[in-house]
Design an enzyme around this catalytic site. Structure first.
Site, PDB file in Angstrom:
ATOM      1  N   VAL A   1      38.599 -30.118  15.162  1.00 58.23           N
ATOM      2  CA  VAL A   1      37.555 -29.404  14.228  1.00 58.23           C
ATOM      3  C   VAL A   1      36.295 -28.469  14.262  1.00 58.23           C
ATOM      4  O   VAL A   1      36.282 -27.434  13.148  1.00 58.23           O
ATOM      5  CB  VAL A   1      36.453 -30.789  13.553  1.00 58.23           C
ATOM      6  CG1 VAL A   1      35.278 -31.058  13.129  1.00 58.23           C
ATOM      7  CG2 VAL A   1      37.028 -31.977  13.325  1.00 58.23           C
TER       8      VAL A   1
ATOM      9  N   ASP B   1      31.643 -24.460  24.579  1.00 59.33           N
ATOM     10  CA  ASP B   1      33.157 -25.347  25.122  1.00 59.33           C
ATOM     11  C   ASP B   1      33.276 -25.589  26.388  1.00 59.33           C
ATOM     12  O   ASP B   1      33.559 -24.011  26.944  1.00 59.33           O
ATOM     13  CB  ASP B   1      34.334 -24.946  24.354  1.00 59.33           C
ATOM     14  CG  ASP B   1      35.381 -25.788  24.076  1.00 59.33           C
ATOM     15  OD1 ASP B   1      35.737 -26.526  24.999  1.00 59.33           O
ATOM     16  OD2 ASP B   1      35.753 -26.480  22.880  1.00 59.33           O
TER      17      ASP B   1
ATOM     18  N   THR C   1      40.101 -29.735  25.966  1.00 56.99           N
ATOM     19  CA  THR C   1      41.178 -30.072  25.018  1.00 56.99           C
ATOM     20  C   THR C   1      41.313 -29.005  24.147  1.00 56.99           C
ATOM     21  O   THR C   1      42.109 -28.846  23.915  1.00 56.99           O
ATOM     22  CB  THR C   1      41.026 -31.618  24.042  1.00 56.99           C
ATOM     23  OG1 THR C   1      39.610 -31.295  23.695  1.00 56.99           O
ATOM     24  CG2 THR C   1      41.442 -32.612  25.094  1.00 56.99           C
TER      25      THR C   1
ATOM     26  N   ASP D   1      30.338 -26.253  30.326  1.00 54.74           N
ATOM     27  CA  ASP D   1      30.018 -27.831  30.535  1.00 54.74           C
ATOM     28  C   ASP D   1      28.922 -28.615  29.837  1.00 54.74           C
ATOM     29  O   ASP D   1      27.850 -27.971  30.431  1.00 54.74           O
ATOM     30  CB  ASP D   1      30.416 -28.015  30.967  1.00 54.74           C
ATOM     31  CG  ASP D   1      30.843 -29.765  31.269  1.00 54.74           C
ATOM     32  OD1 ASP D   1      30.358 -30.858  30.832  1.00 54.74           O
ATOM     33  OD2 ASP D   1      31.995 -30.139  32.122  1.00 54.74           O
TER      34      ASP D   1
ATOM     35  N   LYS E   1      29.839 -38.719  30.364  1.00 55.62           N
ATOM     36  CA  LYS E   1      28.973 -38.500  31.064  1.00 55.62           C
ATOM     37  C   LYS E   1      28.804 -37.204  29.842  1.00 55.62           C
ATOM     38  O   LYS E   1      27.640 -36.610  29.353  1.00 55.62           O
ATOM     39  CB  LYS E   1      29.687 -37.523  32.357  1.00 55.62           C
ATOM     40  CG  LYS E   1      28.950 -38.249  33.557  1.00 55.62           C
ATOM     41  CD  LYS E   1      29.651 -37.204  34.734  1.00 55.62           C
ATOM     42  CE  LYS E   1      28.937 -37.922  36.345  1.00 55.62           C
ATOM     43  NZ  LYS E   1      29.604 -37.716  37.090  1.00 55.62           N
TER      44      LYS E   1
ATOM     45  N   GLY F   1      17.592 -32.766  24.486  1.00 59.71           N
ATOM     46  CA  GLY F   1      16.550 -31.608  24.997  1.00 59.71           C
ATOM     47  C   GLY F   1      16.012 -29.842  24.622  1.00 59.71           C
ATOM     48  O   GLY F   1      15.010 -29.609  24.656  1.00 59.71           O
TER      49      GLY F   1
ATOM     50  N   ARG G   1      13.760 -28.573  22.739  1.00 61.98           N
ATOM     51  CA  ARG G   1      12.398 -27.358  23.180  1.00 61.98           C
ATOM     52  C   ARG G   1      12.356 -26.217  21.775  1.00 61.98           C
ATOM     53  O   ARG G   1      11.398 -25.719  22.087  1.00 61.98           O
ATOM     54  CB  ARG G   1      12.850 -26.981  24.200  1.00 61.98           C
ATOM     55  CG  ARG G   1      12.933 -27.563  25.987  1.00 61.98           C
ATOM     56  CD  ARG G   1      13.096 -27.168  27.192  1.00 61.98           C
ATOM     57  NE  ARG G   1      14.949 -26.573  27.218  1.00 61.98           N
ATOM     58  CZ  ARG G   1      15.588 -27.544  26.862  1.00 61.98           C
ATOM     59  NH1 ARG G   1      15.127 -28.412  27.828  1.00 61.98           N
ATOM     60  NH2 ARG G   1      16.949 -27.325  27.463  1.00 61.98           N
TER      61      ARG G   1
ATOM     62  N   TYR H   1      34.828 -44.179  24.976  1.00 62.07           N
ATOM     63  CA  TYR H   1      34.410 -43.310  23.764  1.00 62.07           C
ATOM     64  C   TYR H   1      33.723 -43.781  23.161  1.00 62.07           C
ATOM     65  O   TYR H   1      32.921 -43.353  22.968  1.00 62.07           O
ATOM     66  CB  TYR H   1      35.625 -42.921  23.815  1.00 62.07           C
ATOM     67  CG  TYR H   1      36.006 -42.525  22.162  1.00 62.07           C
ATOM     68  CD1 TYR H   1      35.564 -40.383  22.248  1.00 62.07           C
ATOM     69  CD2 TYR H   1      35.880 -42.494  21.237  1.00 62.07           C
ATOM     70  CE1 TYR H   1      35.385 -40.005  21.198  1.00 62.07           C
ATOM     71  CE2 TYR H   1      36.294 -41.351  19.740  1.00 62.07           C
ATOM     72  CZ  TYR H   1      35.172 -40.541  20.403  1.00 62.07           C
ATOM     73  OH  TYR H   1      35.368 -39.674  19.133  1.00 62.07           O
TER      74      TYR H   1
ATOM     75  N   LYS I   1      29.711 -42.827  21.945  1.00 66.15           N
ATOM     76  CA  LYS I   1      29.182 -42.451  21.345  1.00 66.15           C
ATOM     77  C   LYS I   1      27.515 -43.369  20.268  1.00 66.15           C
ATOM     78  O   LYS I   1      26.842 -42.823  19.711  1.00 66.15           O
ATOM     79  CB  LYS I   1      30.293 -42.313  20.095  1.00 66.15           C
ATOM     80  CG  LYS I   1      31.222 -41.422  19.922  1.00 66.15           C
ATOM     81  CD  LYS I   1      30.892 -39.913  20.234  1.00 66.15           C
ATOM     82  CE  LYS I   1      31.695 -38.757  20.143  1.00 66.15           C
ATOM     83  NZ  LYS I   1      31.900 -37.864  19.666  1.00 66.15           N
TER      84      LYS I   1
HETATM   85  P1  NAD Z   1      39.103 -31.693  20.460  1.00 65.85           P
HETATM   86  O1  NAD Z   1      39.322 -32.052  21.499  1.00 65.85           O
HETATM   87  O2  NAD Z   1      39.908 -30.699  19.482  1.00 65.85           O
HETATM   88  O3  NAD Z   1      38.004 -31.137  20.533  1.00 65.85           O
HETATM   89  C1  NAD Z   1      36.211 -31.439  20.937  1.00 65.85           C
HETATM   90  C2  NAD Z   1      35.961 -30.061  22.163  1.00 65.85           C
HETATM   91  O4  NAD Z   1      35.184 -31.005  23.030  1.00 65.85           O
HETATM   92  C3  NAD Z   1      37.546 -29.541  22.764  1.00 65.85           C
HETATM   93  O5  NAD Z   1      37.518 -28.288  22.374  1.00 65.85           O
HETATM   94  C4  NAD Z   1      36.482 -29.787  24.133  1.00 65.85           C
HETATM   95  O6  NAD Z   1      37.283 -28.749  24.762  1.00 65.85           O
HETATM   96  C5  NAD Z   1      35.688 -29.932  24.131  1.00 65.85           C
HETATM   97  N1  NAD Z   1      34.739 -30.511  25.474  1.00 65.85           N
HETATM   98  C6  NAD Z   1      34.820 -31.659  25.582  1.00 65.85           C
HETATM   99  N2  NAD Z   1      34.025 -32.354  26.893  1.00 65.85           N
HETATM  100  C7  NAD Z   1      33.060 -30.966  26.779  1.00 65.85           C
HETATM  101  C8  NAD Z   1      32.101 -30.860  28.011  1.00 65.85           C
HETATM  102  N3  NAD Z   1      31.851 -31.909  28.478  1.00 65.85           N
HETATM  103  N4  NAD Z   1      31.335 -29.937  27.633  1.00 65.85           N
HETATM  104  C9  NAD Z   1      31.901 -28.760  26.434  1.00 65.85           C
HETATM  105  N5  NAD Z   1      32.992 -28.917  25.629  1.00 65.85           N
HETATM  106  C10 NAD Z   1      33.765 -29.920  25.616  1.00 65.85           C
HETATM  107  O7  NAD Z   1      38.377 -32.820  18.970  1.00 65.85           O
HETATM  108  P2  NAD Z   1      37.875 -33.181  17.834  1.00 65.85           P
HETATM  109  O8  NAD Z   1      38.794 -33.612  17.149  1.00 65.85           O
HETATM  110  O9  NAD Z   1      37.885 -31.268  16.849  1.00 65.85           O
HETATM  111  O10 NAD Z   1      36.906 -33.599  17.801  1.00 65.85           O
HETATM  112  C11 NAD Z   1      35.138 -33.258  17.583  1.00 65.85           C
HETATM  113  C12 NAD Z   1      34.619 -34.022  17.590  1.00 65.85           C
HETATM  114  O11 NAD Z   1      34.474 -35.056  16.246  1.00 65.85           O
HETATM  115  C13 NAD Z   1      35.144 -34.960  18.558  1.00 65.85           C
HETATM  116  O12 NAD Z   1      33.152 -35.545  18.616  1.00 65.85           O
HETATM  117  C14 NAD Z   1      34.643 -36.260  18.291  1.00 65.85           C
HETATM  118  O13 NAD Z   1      34.558 -37.159  18.819  1.00 65.85           O
HETATM  119  C15 NAD Z   1      34.570 -36.320  16.757  1.00 65.85           C
HETATM  120  N6  NAD Z   1      35.499 -36.952  15.482  1.00 65.85           N
HETATM  121  C16 NAD Z   1      36.988 -36.497  15.504  1.00 65.85           C
HETATM  122  C17 NAD Z   1      37.630 -37.012  14.514  1.00 65.85           C
HETATM  123  C18 NAD Z   1      39.247 -36.366  14.904  1.00 65.85           C
HETATM  124  O14 NAD Z   1      39.687 -37.443  14.058  1.00 65.85           O
HETATM  125  N7  NAD Z   1      39.089 -35.659  15.147  1.00 65.85           N
HETATM  126  C19 NAD Z   1      37.018 -38.735  13.924  1.00 65.85           C
HETATM  127  C20 NAD Z   1      35.899 -39.388  15.158  1.00 65.85           C
HETATM  128  C21 NAD Z   1      34.804 -37.843  15.657  1.00 65.85           C
END
Ligand code: NAD
Length: 428
Positions: free
Chosen positions: A39, A58, A62, A83, A116, A127, A131, A170, A174
């Site tokens: 997304v 990022d 993933t 991170d 985490k 935060g 700021r 998860y 959230k």
């Molecule tokens: P995705 O796994 O493709 O993207 C998540 C991104 O976050 C990845 O690039 C990953 O590397 C990065 N990431 C994970 N942990 C991290 C950290 N500690 N520090 C920095 N980067 C980190 O997933 P997505 O489908 O693109 O989802 C994006 C967001 O939308 C998420 O928060 C997810 O919970 C939310 N969401 C997605 C869906 C869906 O159907 N795709 C549905 C509900 C909510």
């Protein structure tokens, strides 16, 4: 001379997707955490094409560089390997906080890290927002409703989550992230200042004008004391489309890959459980999987310059949605960020189907002879899922517009290309 020729060649060959010019007054500095993910990378495309300055943060858990590599080198774009569990000091106007594993296999892989990321990571981003006086949009999820007893799910439903089940890292992560957003929004500024002073460097923030380039560290001139943090919370329902991870493990990608590879389509339980899927964004103009600089053949509906007749978001003071044509989830996120709606909003497609119907539909669209195989039900798998999107329609003027079959065909095309790419590059 050779260097000059190389630079010249580079400037002729290096092409970025078209970017709108915005005056400094309208151009925002936007942070997208998780911007290299599925997304986040589509959102980054829209924000860049709309002319903003975008910083993607990022840790590539993933996400992939390939998803945003077509922007690397662009003066409005920055990619930071970071991170979110660690604090970040950067100066921005808006934060789209998407960083979190999203599919069950990835969030269950390391549940403590998932917790985490969603707790400490969200605190860090709040935060930062506090700021530098930025507005923060949290990518929350329909999973906050758990296995819902209310159908379809409205935003005022409190949910039905098993707090100790396998999905809890998860779902509860959230839920607490949402709680944190509203605590930062509501808590009196002096209390937040006190907390910050006691938890960080002990210095009270100094008021001052925001300026480009300062880092927004506690106590820096950019730490502006103001009312609570402005937050936006998007409860995103199942979304699919190009750039989904091959090992995503959710039903759409599983079925498409199984159908393309002639394997049985695996249905957990009876297949009568329902889901509603929305498409991510219509205007992908760059292929993933090929050279960063090779534009895909734009079709009539993907040309960024043309108005998309199906586009429901009309640029207005309320939505702030701007010119790069796109639709569905990404437009909903941008519309919500720029709206004055601070309470949670569902973003999803209310067209509901059983899992079995999805399996049949995908089989037919792929033209696959795969069988359907029934496996035992997954623990805490929600039986019904369908968003009530009245609020998004009324408050944002938003609703999904891409018909399911059209979206599925685009996703099938993408997965077909990815399989070819993997075969040619032995990419995992
Ligand atoms: P995705 O796994 O493709 O993207 C998540 C991104 O976050 C990845 O690039 C990953 O590397 C990065 N990431 C994970 N942990 C991290 C950290 N500690 N520090 C920095 N980067 C980190 O997933 P997505 O489908 O693109 O989802 C994006 C967001 O939308 C998420 O928060 C997810 O919970 C939310 N969401 C997605 C869906 C869906 O159907 N795709 C549905 C509900 C909510």
């Amino acid at each position: 001379l050779r260097e000059k020729i190389r630079d010249l060649e580079k400037s002729f060959t290096q092409k970025y997707p078209p970017v709108k010019f915005l005056s400094e007054k309208d151009r925002k500095r936007i942070l997208v955490t998780g911007g290299a993910g599925f997304v986040g990378s589509h959102l980054t495309d829209k924000l860049m094409m709309d002319g903003h300055e975008v910083t993607v943060v990022d840790n590539f858990f993933t996400g992939r560089k390939r998803n945003v590599e077509h922007w690397i080198g662009h003066e409005n774009f920055e990619l930071i390997n970071h991170d979110v569990v660690e604090p970040l000091y950067i100066e921005v106007d808006q934060i789209y906080h998407l960083a979190s594993p999203a599919s069950p296999p990835s969030y269950m892989y390391n549940p403590i890290k998932t917790l985490k990321t969603n707790t400490i990571g969200t605190l860090n981003m709040l935060g930062l927002a506090k700021r530098v006086g930025a507005r923060l949009l949290l990518a929350s999820t329909s999973e906050v409703y758990g296995d819902p007893e209310v159908h379809p799910q409205t935003e005022d439903y409190w949910g039905h989550v098993n707090p100790i089940g396998p999905r809890a890292c998860y779902d509860e992560g959230k839920r607490v992230a949402e709680t944190m957003c509203y605590a930062y929004m509501k808590q009196p500024p002096d209390l937040i200042t006190e907390n910050r002073a006691s938890h960080q460097d002990g210095k009270a923030p100094v008021s001052g004008r925001k300026s480009r380039g300062t880092c927004g560290a506690p106590g820096s001139p950019s730490s502006v004391l103001q009312e609570g943090v402005e937050v936006r919370v998007a409860r995103i329902f199942n979304t699919f489309g190009p750039r989904m991870h091959m090992n995503d493990g959710r039903v759409v990608s599983n079925f498409i890959l199984q159908a393309l590879q002639g394997e049985p389509l695996t249905v957990y339980g009876s297949g009568s459980q329902t889901r509603a899927f929305q498409y991510v964004r219509t205007s992908e103009i760059y292929k993933v999987g090929n050279s960063a600089l090779s534009p895909a053949q734009p079709s009539a509906s993907t040309l960024p310059q043309k108005a998309d007749p199906r586009r429901h978001i009309i640029p207005s003071a309320n939505t702030g949605a701007s010119s790069a044509p796109s639709s569905d989830l990404v437009n909903g996120l941008v519309a919500l960020m720029n709206s004055n709606v601070s309470s949670p909003v569902n973003l999803g497609n209310p067209e509901e189907h059983t899992i079995l119907e999805f399996a049949e539909l995908i089989k037919n669209l792929v033209g696959s002879g795969s069988e359907i195989q029934f496996l035992s039900e997954a623990q805490d798998d929600p039986q019904k899922r369908k968003p009530d999107i009245k609020k998004a329609k009324l408050m944002l003027g938003w609703e999904p517009v891409v018909p399911l079959e059209e979206g599925l065909n685009k996703a099938i095309h993408y997965f077909r290309k990815e399989l070819e790419y993997q075969a040619n590059n032995q990419y995992i």
